[in-house]
Scaffold this motif. Structure first.
Motif, PDB file in Angstrom:
ATOM      1  N   LEU A   1       2.559   9.789   6.788  1.00 16.98           N
ATOM      2  CA  LEU A   1       2.073  11.153   6.977  1.00 16.98           C
ATOM      3  C   LEU A   1       0.564  11.205   6.778  1.00 16.98           C
ATOM      4  O   LEU A   1       0.061  10.874   5.708  1.00 16.98           O
ATOM      5  CB  LEU A   1       2.768  12.081   5.971  1.00 16.98           C
ATOM      6  CG  LEU A   1       2.495  13.566   6.090  1.00 16.98           C
ATOM      7  CD1 LEU A   1       3.068  14.110   7.402  1.00 16.98           C
ATOM      8  CD2 LEU A   1       3.092  14.292   4.903  1.00 16.98           C
ATOM      9  N   ALA A   2      -0.171  11.577   7.811  1.00 22.11           N
ATOM     10  CA  ALA A   2      -1.623  11.720   7.722  1.00 22.11           C
ATOM     11  C   ALA A   2      -1.967  13.061   7.070  1.00 22.11           C
ATOM     12  O   ALA A   2      -1.180  14.013   7.132  1.00 22.11           O
ATOM     13  CB  ALA A   2      -2.245  11.655   9.114  1.00 22.11           C
ATOM     14  N   ALA A   3      -3.133  13.154   6.471  1.00 22.84           N
ATOM     15  CA  ALA A   3      -3.574  14.403   5.834  1.00 22.84           C
ATOM     16  C   ALA A   3      -3.564  15.559   6.826  1.00 22.84           C
ATOM     17  O   ALA A   3      -3.210  16.688   6.473  1.00 22.84           O
ATOM     18  CB  ALA A   3      -4.966  14.223   5.238  1.00 22.84           C
ATOM     19  N   SER A   4      -3.925  15.285   8.068  1.00 24.46           N
ATOM     20  CA  SER A   4      -3.964  16.346   9.083  1.00 24.46           C
ATOM     21  C   SER A   4      -2.567  16.853   9.451  1.00 24.46           C
ATOM     22  O   SER A   4      -2.434  17.883  10.106  1.00 24.46           O
ATOM     23  CB  SER A   4      -4.681  15.849  10.337  1.00 24.46           C
ATOM     24  OG  SER A   4      -3.965  14.772  10.906  1.00 24.46           O
ATOM     25  N   GLU A   5      -1.542  16.147   9.043  1.00 20.92           N
ATOM     26  CA  GLU A   5      -0.170  16.530   9.367  1.00 20.92           C
ATOM     27  C   GLU A   5       0.534  17.232   8.211  1.00 20.92           C
ATOM     28  O   GLU A   5       1.740  17.461   8.255  1.00 20.92           O
ATOM     29  CB  GLU A   5       0.625  15.283   9.754  1.00 20.92           C
ATOM     30  CG  GLU A   5       0.063  14.589  10.982  1.00 20.92           C
ATOM     31  CD  GLU A   5       0.658  13.224  11.222  1.00 20.92           C
ATOM     32  OE1 GLU A   5       0.830  12.872  12.409  1.00 20.92           O
ATOM     33  OE2 GLU A   5       0.955  12.499  10.254  1.00 20.92           O
TER      34      GLU A   5
ATOM     35  N   PHE B   1       0.840  -1.194   0.000  1.00 15.92           N
ATOM     36  CA  PHE B   1       0.000   0.000   0.000  1.00 15.92           C
ATOM     37  C   PHE B   1       0.876   1.246   0.000  1.00 15.92           C
ATOM     38  O   PHE B   1       1.845   1.338   0.759  1.00 15.92           O
ATOM     39  CB  PHE B   1      -0.928   0.003   1.221  1.00 15.92           C
ATOM     40  CG  PHE B   1      -1.886   1.148   1.219  1.00 15.92           C
ATOM     41  CD1 PHE B   1      -2.976   1.148   0.365  1.00 15.92           C
ATOM     42  CD2 PHE B   1      -1.689   2.245   2.036  1.00 15.92           C
ATOM     43  CE1 PHE B   1      -3.864   2.214   0.343  1.00 15.92           C
ATOM     44  CE2 PHE B   1      -2.565   3.314   2.023  1.00 15.92           C
ATOM     45  CZ  PHE B   1      -3.655   3.292   1.167  1.00 15.92           C
ATOM     46  N   MET B   2       0.544   2.188  -0.867  1.00 22.90           N
ATOM     47  CA  MET B   2       1.287   3.450  -0.946  1.00 22.90           C
ATOM     48  C   MET B   2       0.721   4.449   0.043  1.00 22.90           C
ATOM     49  O   MET B   2      -0.491   4.541   0.209  1.00 22.90           O
ATOM     50  CB  MET B   2       1.161   4.044  -2.346  1.00 22.90           C
ATOM     51  CG  MET B   2       1.939   3.305  -3.396  1.00 22.90           C
ATOM     52  SD  MET B   2       1.780   4.023  -5.038  1.00 22.90           S
ATOM     53  CE  MET B   2       1.919   5.755  -4.764  1.00 22.90           C
ATOM     54  N   ALA B   3       1.622   5.185   0.662  1.00 18.39           N
ATOM     55  CA  ALA B   3       1.209   6.250   1.575  1.00 18.39           C
ATOM     56  C   ALA B   3       2.292   7.309   1.582  1.00 18.39           C
ATOM     57  O   ALA B   3       3.476   6.985   1.462  1.00 18.39           O
ATOM     58  CB  ALA B   3       0.999   5.693   2.983  1.00 18.39           C
ATOM     59  N   PRO B   4       1.907   8.577   1.737  1.00 19.78           N
ATOM     60  CA  PRO B   4       2.927   9.620   1.872  1.00 19.78           C
ATOM     61  C   PRO B   4       3.760   9.367   3.125  1.00 19.78           C
ATOM     62  O   PRO B   4       3.237   8.953   4.152  1.00 19.78           O
ATOM     63  CB  PRO B   4       2.113  10.912   2.020  1.00 19.78           C
ATOM     64  CG  PRO B   4       0.743  10.564   1.534  1.00 19.78           C
ATOM     65  CD  PRO B   4       0.552   9.109   1.766  1.00 19.78           C
ATOM     66  N   ILE B   5       5.039   9.644   2.990  1.00 22.25           N
ATOM     67  CA  ILE B   5       5.967   9.400   4.088  1.00 22.25           C
ATOM     68  C   ILE B   5       6.575  10.731   4.543  1.00 22.25           C
ATOM     69  O   ILE B   5       6.999  11.536   3.723  1.00 22.25           O
ATOM     70  CB  ILE B   5       7.099   8.438   3.638  1.00 22.25           C
ATOM     71  CG1 ILE B   5       6.523   7.114   3.122  1.00 22.25           C
ATOM     72  CG2 ILE B   5       8.109   8.207   4.748  1.00 22.25           C
ATOM     73  CD1 ILE B   5       5.791   6.295   4.150  1.00 22.25           C
ATOM     74  N   ALA B   6       6.621  10.941   5.854  1.00 23.51           N
ATOM     75  CA  ALA B   6       7.227  12.149   6.426  1.00 23.51           C
ATOM     76  C   ALA B   6       8.745  12.039   6.351  1.00 23.51           C
ATOM     77  O   ALA B   6       9.298  10.971   6.068  1.00 23.51           O
ATOM     78  CB  ALA B   6       6.778  12.304   7.881  1.00 23.51           C
ATOM     79  N   GLN B   7       9.425  13.129   6.644  1.00 20.31           N
ATOM     80  CA  GLN B   7      10.894  13.156   6.621  1.00 20.31           C
ATOM     81  C   GLN B   7      11.502  12.100   7.546  1.00 20.31           C
ATOM     82  O   GLN B   7      12.570  11.571   7.268  1.00 20.31           O
ATOM     83  CB  GLN B   7      11.401  14.547   7.011  1.00 20.31           C
ATOM     84  CG  GLN B   7      11.160  15.606   5.968  1.00 20.31           C
ATOM     85  CD  GLN B   7      11.970  15.372   4.700  1.00 20.31           C
ATOM     86  OE1 GLN B   7      13.090  14.900   4.731  1.00 20.31           O
ATOM     87  NE2 GLN B   7      11.355  15.683   3.565  1.00 20.31           N
ATOM     88  N   ASP B   8      10.810  11.767   8.638  1.00 17.36           N
ATOM     89  CA  ASP B   8      11.347  10.778   9.578  1.00 17.36           C
ATOM     90  C   ASP B   8      11.008   9.336   9.195  1.00 17.36           C
ATOM     91  O   ASP B   8      11.333   8.405   9.919  1.00 17.36           O
ATOM     92  CB  ASP B   8      10.866  11.073  11.004  1.00 17.36           C
ATOM     93  CG  ASP B   8       9.358  10.883  11.175  1.00 17.36           C
ATOM     94  OD1 ASP B   8       8.658  10.477  10.211  1.00 17.36           O
ATOM     95  OD2 ASP B   8       8.872  11.154  12.289  1.00 17.36           O
ATOM     96  N   GLY B   9      10.323   9.150   8.051  1.00 22.30           N
ATOM     97  CA  GLY B   9       9.987   7.814   7.575  1.00 22.30           C
ATOM     98  C   GLY B   9       8.636   7.304   8.021  1.00 22.30           C
ATOM     99  O   GLY B   9       8.200   6.240   7.603  1.00 22.30           O
ATOM    100  N   SER B  10       7.939   8.044   8.874  1.00 22.35           N
ATOM    101  CA  SER B  10       6.614   7.613   9.324  1.00 22.35           C
ATOM    102  C   SER B  10       5.560   7.985   8.282  1.00 22.35           C
ATOM    103  O   SER B  10       5.768   8.877   7.459  1.00 22.35           O
ATOM    104  CB  SER B  10       6.277   8.265  10.672  1.00 22.35           C
ATOM    105  OG  SER B  10       6.189   9.675  10.525  1.00 22.35           O
TER     106      SER B  10
END
Length: 148
Positions: free
Chosen positions: A137-141, A126-135
């Protein structure tokens, strides 16, 4: 009905992207190109759309640099439509939409296709956006910031 206004001047990248590939037919043409279709007749058989609409969408995708026309790979007189680098870069968009559809538009156990990694034989994760720290990333973030 008056023709719709193109979004070339729209500052939103989503609006511009939807303007080019957001109609039903254009995105399905791109999907079929990823599945190896190259010829007008193959697109028409797969999609069941009118020839004039298919010709218009293919022309727009070529003009936008998503597809390019090449001589047929088998040496015949046919022309083929091939994804450009710009077109190939739509792969994550198609995968994300496919995975969203798999999760939300099919009943449990309902028959559907599945995207498989040819190297492993396993479903594409499953593809998901990833934050700079690798976690994940939720839309609210995330937020949109206007530049310039």
């Amino acid at each position: 009905m008056p023709p719709r206004k193109p979004m070339n001047d729209e500052p939103c990248p989503v609006a511009r992207g939807v303007d080019l590939i957001g109609d039903r037919w254009s995105l399905l043409i791109v999907r079929d190109a990823f599945d190896g279709m190259r010829r007008f007749g193959d697109f028409q058989r797969s999609l069941g759309m009118a020839r004039n609409i298919l010709a218009d969408r293919l022309r727009k995708l070529v003009e936008a640099g998503v597809l390019e026309m090449q001589g047929a790979s088998d040496g015949s007189a046919y022309q083929e439509y091939v994804l450009t680098d710009k077109g190939e870069s739509l792969f994550p968009v198609v995968v994300a939409l496919r995975q969203w559809g798999e999760r939300h538009l099919f009943a449990q156990g309902e028959r559907h296709s599945l995207l498989i990694d040819k190297r492993s034989g396993e479903p594409v994760p499953f593809m998901a956006p990833i934050a700079q720290d690798g976690s994940v990333l939720a839309a609210s973030e995330a937020e949109v910031r206007k530049i310039r």
